[in-house]
Scaffold this motif. Structure first.
Motif, PDB file in Angstrom:
ATOM      1  N   PHE A  40       0.827  -1.203   0.000  1.00 23.96           N
ATOM      2  CA  PHE A  40       0.000   0.000   0.000  1.00 23.96           C
ATOM      3  C   PHE A  40       0.868   1.262   0.000  1.00 23.96           C
ATOM      4  O   PHE A  40       0.464   2.295  -0.541  1.00 23.96           O
ATOM      5  CB  PHE A  40      -0.920   0.006   1.230  1.00 23.96           C
ATOM      6  CG  PHE A  40      -1.815  -1.196   1.330  1.00 23.96           C
ATOM      7  CD1 PHE A  40      -2.353  -1.773   0.190  1.00 23.96           C
ATOM      8  CD2 PHE A  40      -2.106  -1.774   2.556  1.00 23.96           C
ATOM      9  CE1 PHE A  40      -3.168  -2.895   0.271  1.00 23.96           C
ATOM     10  CE2 PHE A  40      -2.920  -2.890   2.658  1.00 23.96           C
ATOM     11  CZ  PHE A  40      -3.450  -3.455   1.509  1.00 23.96           C
ATOM     12  N   GLY A  41       2.049   1.168   0.586  1.00 21.24           N
ATOM     13  CA  GLY A  41       2.910   2.344   0.691  1.00 21.24           C
ATOM     14  C   GLY A  41       3.506   2.800  -0.626  1.00 21.24           C
ATOM     15  O   GLY A  41       3.818   3.983  -0.787  1.00 21.24           O
ATOM     16  N   HIS A  61      -6.102   4.365  -6.872  1.00 15.50           N
ATOM     17  CA  HIS A  61      -5.522   3.025  -6.931  1.00 15.50           C
ATOM     18  C   HIS A  61      -5.259   2.473  -5.528  1.00 15.50           C
ATOM     19  O   HIS A  61      -5.486   1.296  -5.263  1.00 15.50           O
ATOM     20  CB  HIS A  61      -4.220   3.060  -7.739  1.00 15.50           C
ATOM     21  CG  HIS A  61      -4.425   3.404  -9.177  1.00 15.50           C
ATOM     22  ND1 HIS A  61      -3.395   3.728 -10.033  1.00 15.50           N
ATOM     23  CD2 HIS A  61      -5.569   3.487  -9.914  1.00 15.50           C
ATOM     24  CE1 HIS A  61      -3.884   3.989 -11.236  1.00 15.50           C
ATOM     25  NE2 HIS A  61      -5.194   3.848 -11.185  1.00 15.50           N
ATOM     26  N   LYS A  62      -4.776   3.347  -4.628  1.00 22.08           N
ATOM     27  CA  LYS A  62      -4.517   2.901  -3.264  1.00 22.08           C
ATOM     28  C   LYS A  62      -5.813   2.485  -2.582  1.00 22.08           C
ATOM     29  O   LYS A  62      -5.860   1.466  -1.881  1.00 22.08           O
ATOM     30  CB  LYS A  62      -3.832   4.011  -2.469  1.00 22.08           C
ATOM     31  CG  LYS A  62      -3.536   3.628  -1.021  1.00 22.08           C
ATOM     32  CD  LYS A  62      -2.762   4.700  -0.293  1.00 22.08           C
ATOM     33  CE  LYS A  62      -1.333   4.740  -0.752  1.00 22.08           C
ATOM     34  NZ  LYS A  62      -0.503   5.619   0.116  1.00 22.08           N
ATOM     35  N   MET A 101      -2.474  -3.706  -9.297  1.00 24.03           N
ATOM     36  CA  MET A 101      -1.840  -4.639  -8.365  1.00 24.03           C
ATOM     37  C   MET A 101      -0.485  -5.106  -8.903  1.00 24.03           C
ATOM     38  O   MET A 101       0.500  -5.192  -8.154  1.00 24.03           O
ATOM     39  CB  MET A 101      -2.767  -5.841  -8.149  1.00 24.03           C
ATOM     40  CG  MET A 101      -2.228  -6.909  -7.211  1.00 24.03           C
ATOM     41  SD  MET A 101      -2.091  -6.316  -5.517  1.00 24.03           S
ATOM     42  CE  MET A 101      -1.410  -7.758  -4.712  1.00 24.03           C
ATOM     43  N   ARG A 102      -0.418  -5.382 -10.161  1.00 26.59           N
ATOM     44  CA  ARG A 102       0.829  -5.872 -10.767  1.00 26.59           C
ATOM     45  C   ARG A 102       1.937  -4.825 -10.652  1.00 26.59           C
ATOM     46  O   ARG A 102       3.084  -5.142 -10.297  1.00 26.59           O
ATOM     47  CB  ARG A 102       0.595  -6.235 -12.234  1.00 26.59           C
ATOM     48  CG  ARG A 102       1.757  -6.962 -12.899  1.00 26.59           C
ATOM     49  CD  ARG A 102       1.515  -7.157 -14.377  1.00 26.59           C
ATOM     50  NE  ARG A 102       1.579  -5.901 -15.099  1.00 26.59           N
ATOM     51  CZ  ARG A 102       2.710  -5.335 -15.510  1.00 26.59           C
ATOM     52  NH1 ARG A 102       3.879  -5.904 -15.239  1.00 26.59           N
ATOM     53  NH2 ARG A 102       2.685  -4.210 -16.182  1.00 26.59           N
ATOM     54  N   ALA A 142       1.684 -12.680  -6.371  1.00 24.83           N
ATOM     55  CA  ALA A 142       0.404 -12.309  -5.774  1.00 24.83           C
ATOM     56  C   ALA A 142      -0.483 -11.592  -6.790  1.00 24.83           C
ATOM     57  O   ALA A 142       0.004 -10.965  -7.731  1.00 24.83           O
ATOM     58  CB  ALA A 142       0.630 -11.409  -4.564  1.00 24.83           C
ATOM     59  N   THR A 143      -1.796 -11.698  -6.592  1.00 18.30           N
ATOM     60  CA  THR A 143      -2.785 -11.021  -7.426  1.00 18.30           C
ATOM     61  C   THR A 143      -3.740 -10.247  -6.514  1.00 18.30           C
ATOM     62  O   THR A 143      -3.563 -10.227  -5.292  1.00 18.30           O
ATOM     63  CB  THR A 143      -3.583 -12.041  -8.252  1.00 18.30           C
ATOM     64  OG1 THR A 143      -4.300 -12.913  -7.349  1.00 18.30           O
ATOM     65  CG2 THR A 143      -2.667 -12.878  -9.138  1.00 18.30           C
ATOM     66  N   VAL A 144      -4.739  -9.623  -7.103  1.00 19.81           N
ATOM     67  CA  VAL A 144      -5.735  -8.917  -6.301  1.00 19.81           C
ATOM     68  C   VAL A 144      -6.437  -9.904  -5.367  1.00 19.81           C
ATOM     69  O   VAL A 144      -6.758  -9.570  -4.220  1.00 19.81           O
ATOM     70  CB  VAL A 144      -6.763  -8.206  -7.214  1.00 19.81           C
ATOM     71  CG1 VAL A 144      -7.783  -7.440  -6.380  1.00 19.81           C
ATOM     72  CG2 VAL A 144      -6.062  -7.254  -8.173  1.00 19.81           C
TER      73      VAL A 144
END
Length: 582
Positions: A401-402, A409-410, A496-497, A509-511
């Motif tokens: 998130f940072g 998007h965040k 996410m990518r 990892a994915t959404v």
């Protein structure tokens, strides 16, 4: 089956292209002689030499050599393979003279063609020559457009100079560096009624890349191959949107619609559009013998109100089944043939998930479509692999998130993790579903057509309120490119990518991994698994119990027997050392 061959140029070399209808047996034979499949030409190919040609003739004596198509000017087409081996251009066994080279210009060899500019880009087309393509890739501001198979170059003097030097031409690009819009005087877009569905209108656009690209940006648009035109809802708002979009190009909107055809009641909802697109896409690939079976199949799926994704998956599996049995009537395919077919799929490396989808699709057809009295089809279920989902730690989530700077998007990622939402639930979230006073989110018509209530994280309440004031979206929380339309699933996945790439994490990892992480972290905090099941919307507790296998707190509490016995041995040695020596 008869195979057709023709001379093609692929990946910087001349090849023998092999064209035929899909057949697994022929594919295996071609692989045996080193043939490779080309997505570009949609054919198999081998090296262009006499030995390869002789191998082909041994395997397939009835080879047919294709003649050129009249009027065909595609850059892919080369002079046809002639009927004799000498005309084929293959080198003789002895006394092979040096080939006579034609020192034509590079532009002629590339069949260089300049197309109308698109926005801030010049657009040009060339034949594939690997050395030239590699040089173009190095030029900053030059891009490959995979849909139209063209190159796009920024309208900048330095880009013009670099590209013209590579192509060995001068003054190829005009000096219209900063023109904002391209004007098409005398061009018109024609609107005509759509006879198959009066809620739609046919939109005929001139064959200009700029105009074709722009029509695709209008909401709800889809392309009709049978009518060779675009389809749009016949509403006043859409007609006005066409006028606004194409007015800068001075393109006239010419309506041939009857009086009263355009009506605001013709608005098409998202599910209706998705179904129409799915049906159009699937039927565009169908040969005539399969239309009857697939049409009945899709009608039954829609009648029982299955979701668009289920309709797409089931129909694609059923279509694959028909294709592999050469479009025979499914009622004539025996039980043993079906079992043998499923076994062959497993041998080819098909995953258990795809195998289950095929079984479900076939069972639905025989039970629901055919409704044969007393007919029972017991198919063997392939054993499903038990794979653990990818889960991010709390520290990794904070890091993710940072690195996201865009507030929209965040917020997408925060709400996905904070409420354990699926990606489809994120994009379809409406403002009426955000219950600020109760700190809850109402998820409507989710997977399995179920509603549920989830928590609204306290930490994002102020962010949501600020976001609403800033973006002023009306219906959907996260709107897409056009007002009133939801954000696309693909865009969320891309967010996410890119975020994952910035963090440098090696986890794939994915959404959906955020949803897995949400459930795992709840379990680690001691939340009852029944509550987690309800929050996630799982029908069965078995689906939720997978998180008990990946809970860090649960795993950390378990001590390996090896650690236990070595610890006991260590304690015993320590006691012996403390004892006074005699």
């Amino acid at each position: 089956m008869t195979l057709i061959i023709r001379k093609i140029e692929h990946k910087g070399a001349v090849r023998i292209g092999i064209f035929f209808e899909r057949n697994n047996a022929i594919q295996q034979q071609l692989k045996g002689i080193g043939a490779t499949y080309s997505k570009t030409f949609q054919c198999w190919y081998i090296d262009y030499n006499k030995a390869a040609y002789q191998q082909l003739k041994i395997l397939f004596p009835d080879l047919q050599i294709q003649q050129p198509v009249a009027g065909e000017t595609s850059s892919r087409d080369l002079p046809p393979i002639a009927q004799s081996e000498l005309q084929l251009g293959l080198p003789p066994l002895v006394n092979n003279p040096e080939p006579i080279t034609n020192k034509a210009s590079l532009a002629h060899k590339l069949r260089l063609e300049l197309l109308p500019p698109l926005g801030k880009y010049w657009v040009f087309k060339i034949r594939y020559v690997q050395s030239v393509v590699n040089q173009l890739k190095l030029v900053k501001g030059v891009y490959w457009h995979s849909t139209y198979k063209v190159y796009m170059a920024n309208r900048h003097p330095k880009v013009k100079e670099a590209v013209e030097r590579i192509l060995e031409v001068s003054n190829f690009f005009p000096e219209n560096y900063l023109e904002k819009e391209v004007v098409f005087e005398g061009k018109s877009i024609v609107l005509r009624p759509h006879l198959e569905n009066v809620k739609w209108m046919q939109v005929y656009v001139p064959a200009q890349l700029v105009l074709l690209e722009k029509i695709k940006r209008i909401s709800m648009v889809r392309y009709s191959k049978p009518n060779a035109c675009f389809l749009l809802p016949a509403t006043p708002a859409v007609v006005n949107a066409l006028v606004v979009h194409f007015e800068p190009h001075r393109v006239v909107i010419q309506s041939e619609l009857p009086q009263g055809y355009v009506n605001r009641r013709n608005v098409v909802n998202k599910k209706q559009l998705d179904l129409a697109r799915t049906k159009s896409h699937l039927f565009s690939k169908l040969p005539e013998p399969a239309h009857y079976f697939v049409s009945n199949y899709m009608d039954t799926l829609m009648a029982v109100n299955y979701s668009v994704s289920t309709i797409r998956t089931y129909t694609q599996q059923f279509l694959q089944f028909l294709r592999d049995f050469e479009y025979r009537d499914p009622k004539d395919i025996t039980y043993k043939e079906t079992v043998r077919y499923l076994a062959s799929l497993m041998e080819r490396g098909l995953s258990a998930t795809s195998g289950h989808a095929m079984v479900n699709a076939l069972l639905f057809y025989y039970n629901q479509v055919e409704q044969i009295p007393g007919y029972e089809l017991k198919l063997p279920r392939p054993k499903k692999e038990k794979k653990l989902p990818t889960v991010l730690t709390k520290e990794e989530c904070l890091l993710l998130f940072g690195v996201v700077e865009n507030p929209k998007h965040k917020l997408l990622l925060l709400i996905g993790y904070g409420a354990g939402l699926r990606v489809s639930e994120i994009v379809n979230l409406e403002w009426r579903d955000i219950l600020f006073a109760e700190h809850k989110i109402h998820i409507r018509n989710a997977k399995g057509k179920k509603d549920r209530m989830v928590m609204l994280p306290m930490r994002i309440v102020r962010s949501l309120e600020y976001y609403k004031e800033t973006y002023q979206t009306k219906k959907y929380v996260f709107e897409g490119q056009f007002a009133g339309e939801p954000y696309s699933v693909r865009s969320v996945q891309e967010v996410m990518r890119m975020a994952l790439k910035k963090t440098g994490l090696e986890k794939k990892a994915t959404v959906h991994s955020l949803r897995h992480s949400f459930a795992t972290h709840l379990l680690e905090h001691g939340t009852d698994i029944r509550y987690i099941q309800q929050i996630l919307g799982h029908s069965s507790i078995k689906t939720t119990t997978i998180y008990t296998h990946i809970s860090a707190s649960a795993v950390n509490k378990i001590i390996s027997p090896l650690d236990q016995i070595t610890e006991q041995e260590y304690e015993k040695k320590s006691e012996d050392e403390l004892k006074p020596k005699k």
